[in-house]
Scaffold this active site. Sequence first.
Site, mmCIF file in Angstrom:
data_model
loop_
_atom_site.group_PDB
_atom_site.id
_atom_site.type_symbol
_atom_site.label_atom_id
_atom_site.label_comp_id
_atom_site.label_asym_id
_atom_site.label_seq_id
_atom_site.Cartn_x
_atom_site.Cartn_y
_atom_site.Cartn_z
ATOM 1 N N SER A 1 0.868 -1.181 0.000
ATOM 2 C CA SER A 1 0.000 0.000 0.000
ATOM 3 C C SER A 1 0.897 1.221 0.000
ATOM 4 O O SER A 1 2.088 1.128 0.347
ATOM 5 C CB SER A 1 -0.856 -0.019 1.276
ATOM 6 O OG SER A 1 -1.457 1.241 1.508
ATOM 7 N N TYR B 1 -1.803 -1.339 10.923
ATOM 8 C CA TYR B 1 -2.005 -1.579 9.485
ATOM 9 C C TYR B 1 -0.835 -1.000 8.674
ATOM 10 O O TYR B 1 -0.253 -1.676 7.818
ATOM 11 C CB TYR B 1 -3.332 -0.976 9.008
ATOM 12 C CG TYR B 1 -3.522 -1.142 7.510
ATOM 13 C CD1 TYR B 1 -3.837 -2.391 6.973
ATOM 14 C CD2 TYR B 1 -3.349 -0.069 6.636
ATOM 15 C CE1 TYR B 1 -3.977 -2.568 5.596
ATOM 16 C CE2 TYR B 1 -3.496 -0.234 5.262
ATOM 17 C CZ TYR B 1 -3.808 -1.482 4.748
ATOM 18 O OH TYR B 1 -3.937 -1.648 3.397
#
Length: 265
Positions: free
Chosen positions: A137, A150
């Site tokens: 990401s 995360y």
Amino acid sequence: MRKTALITGASKGIGRELAILFAKQGYDLVLIARSKELLVGLSKKLDKQYGVAVTVIEKDLTNLEAPEEIWEELKGREVDVLVNNAGFGDYKEFAHSEWEKQYFMIQLNITALMHMTRLFLPAMVERGEGKILNLASTAAFLPGPNMSVYYATKAAVLSFSQAVSREVRKSNVTVTALCPGPTSTNFENAAGLVNSKLFHSLKVTSARKVAVYGYKALMRGKTVAVEGLSNKLLVLGAKLAPRGLVLTMIDQIQSKLREGKPADK
Ligand SMILES: NC(=O)c1ccc[n+]([C@@H]2O[C@H](COP(=O)([O-])OP(=O)(O)OC[C@H]3O[C@@H](n4cnc5c(N)ncnc54)[C@H](OP(=O)(O)O)[C@@H]3O)[C@@H](O)[C@H]2O)c1
């Protein structure tokens, strides 16, 4: 003989779009997720539309034994492309987060991804052919207040992918870390992000667009693939700007939509 692509998290979002792309290119598929009905529905559609063979494996990848069970179930079947896509986030201040959820996130986003790679990579290296796509990401390049675990899991995915890609560079096997920014999928809901500024402050891309970009980057053997110009600029800015400034900016983006305050306590 047709090639096989194994995709985790293929029931929804980016993984589902990748499954469709691989089927279009004539790959047989192994599709993995917890939602068996969604996987079976997709497998029927792909079989009918593209005539590819689809194996569905219902599996919760937060279970430590899951990768080994998948390996056993496939009984040494050749996997040409491994897509480690399954993952989730959690929008919460770490001090008030549910530890079990963070633990399962680490288990899925990091441990299962590395274990699947460890199981399927050696045969690829031996054959001198194979491709691995790991879903990182833009979060991988940043510290992420209110989603600290995360962001940290995605930093681990990026670092791991780059390192393994270097290790196998002489074998014709490639490892690609795909780094999308906010993408319109079930992720936002699952992470409890609907009330955060994140998906309102940054450009949101479609899962199809991310999948097409990721597929092309994988086929070219790119090591790090950041999707979209605005995300590329964000990543470049994060590399050049002082870390404290980056932290302040992400803190703003990750704050709550209305009050502009950190996530729920
Ligand atoms: N959407 C974004 O903004 C964004 C941005 C950057 C990176 N990413 C990354 O992209 C990947 C795909 O996410 P997405 O956006 O497509 O989200 P999504 O629509 O929520 O899809 C997540 C997929 O992972 C599967 N999954 C979740 N928990 C699982 C478990 N315990 N065991 C097995 N499979 C599991 C889900 O299937 P089941 O629920 O059926 O198990 C689903 O197929 C993730 O790694 C995510 O971190 C997303």
